[in-house]
Design an enzyme around this catalytic site. Structure first.
Site, short mmCIF file in Angstrom:
data_model
loop_
_atom_site.label_atom_id
_atom_site.label_comp_id
_atom_site.label_asym_id
_atom_site.label_seq_id
_atom_site.Cartn_x
_atom_site.Cartn_y
_atom_site.Cartn_z
N CYS A 1 39.86 47.25 43.50
CA CYS A 1 38.52 46.67 43.45
C CYS A 1 39.03 45.22 43.02
O CYS A 1 38.28 44.15 43.52
CB CYS A 1 37.82 47.12 42.15
SG CYS A 1 38.99 47.39 40.65
N HIS B 1 34.26 42.04 37.80
CA HIS B 1 35.49 41.53 37.43
C HIS B 1 35.68 40.27 37.48
O HIS B 1 34.96 39.56 38.57
CB HIS B 1 36.63 42.25 38.36
CG HIS B 1 36.75 43.75 38.08
ND1 HIS B 1 36.61 44.32 36.89
CD2 HIS B 1 37.76 44.48 38.54
CE1 HIS B 1 36.85 45.85 36.92
NE2 HIS B 1 37.88 45.65 38.09
#
EC number: 1.2.1.11
Length: 345
Positions: A132, A252
């Site tokens: 990710c 994130h």
């Protein structure tokens, strides 16, 4: 009117955080699903999931479950993928795997559609989703690498707990509630559930994601190094990373510094990013405007801001990159790969 071709789709790990987002993404993007086959481990058999208003009962992920499947989206852990992905391929499915099991195998394409979609056609049954934190970084760096080349990357990540799955999401909720109620936090999951030592994540930052390697970097940090090089097809890029878990549920964030091979024009950099597929620029320091995790949560785009030239290196560029790690960092990227294959048929 020509009837749209439908495809039989299996989602492995469908009851997990990413598996649920895979279902949601398939529905929201109206992927041409004929038969949906929700699969998970034996302990989840009998659970129910909903797709396009219809309720489905979860079946056990065993080799026989992939008969007649066109696309199998995996997000159930590396050991499950290693065991079942080849079985799915043998039965005619194309596997799009969200684990690290196959990412670095030379024969398996590691794909971010906005960056290297041309690699999809080179698969032999399995296509790997990158990590990710890698995905959002390469989406933002792609136009810069194409225009100027990248010599060096220094990245520090601030990663949401959802990257460690539902147990970590629950832990952050429980610890936060406990601390605000004047009770002690009970860490049981982070930084790595399988380790004996755990730390409080609520109101904290943990500078460890995954286990440490012999070189002092964590496995997560080495994923960013190795996967970025493979995706860009350039082993000469020098990359160093520090990955940190913070008390955020989704999204994130990354502080990224790059040194380009050729001199760059900052105005042109902004223009390249604004026109890049999958990128949204939010960058107006005068108005205190920049991307944050809460902006990215639930969104498909990768957000870029704080774009500025380094003060000392003539080819140094700084930026701030934010994306939903469960969507673009996992479920969405997998579905986009399948969409690309459908369009090319």
């Amino acid at each position: 009117m020509e009837r749209k071709k439908l495809y039989n789709v299996a989602v492995v790990g469908v009851t997990g955080a990413v598996g649920q987002k895979m279902l949601e993404t398939l529905e929201k993007r109206d992927f041409p699903v004929g038969e949906l086959r929700p699969l998970a481990s034996a302990r989840s058999v009998g659970h129910q999931v909903t797709f396009k208003g219809k309720t489905y009962t979860v079946q056990e992920a065993v080799p026989e479950a992939f008969a007649g499947i066109d696309f199998a989206l995996f997000s159930a852990g590396g050991s499950v993928s290693e065991k079942l992905a080849p079985a799915a391929v043998e039965r005619g499915a194309v596997v799009i795997d969200n684990t690290s099991a196959f990412r670095m195998l030379p024969e398996v394409p590691l794909v971010v559609p906005e960056v290297n979609a041309h690699m999809i056609s080179q698969h032999s049954g399995i296509i790997a989703n990158p990590n990710c934190s890698t995905i959002q970084m390469v989406v933002a760096l792609k136009p810069i690498h194409d225009a100027y080349g990248i010599e060096r990357i220094i990245v520090s990540t601030y990663q949401a707990v959802s990257g460690s799955g539902q147990a970590a999401i629950d832990e952050l909720s429980e610890q936060t509630r406990a601390i605000l109620d004047g009770q002690p936090a009970e860490p049981k999951v982070l930084p790595v559930k399988s380790l004996k030592k755990h730390y409080q994540i609520a109101f904290n930052a943990i500078p460890q994601i995954d286990v440490f390697e012999e070189n002092g970097f964590t496995r997560e940090e080495m994923k960013m190094v190795n996967e970025t090089r493979k995706i860009f097809g350039d082993d000469s890029i020098q990359i160093t990373s520090t990955c940190v878990r913070i008390p955020v549920f989704y999204g994130h964030s990354e502080s990224v510094y790059v040194e380009t091979r050729k001199p760059f024009d900052l105005t042109e950099v902004r223009s390249l990013l604004e026109s890049a597929s999958g990128v949204k620029v939010i960058d107006n320091p005068a108005e205190q405007t920049y991307p944050m995790a809460i902006d990215a949560a639930g969104q498909y785009d990768t957000y870029v801001g704080r774009i500025r030239r380094d003060l000392f290196h003539p080819r140094g560029l700084n930026m701030w990159i934010v994306s939903d790690n469960v969507l673009k960092g996992a479920a969405l990227n997998a579905v986009q790969i399948a969409e690309h294959m459908v369009k090319s048929k």
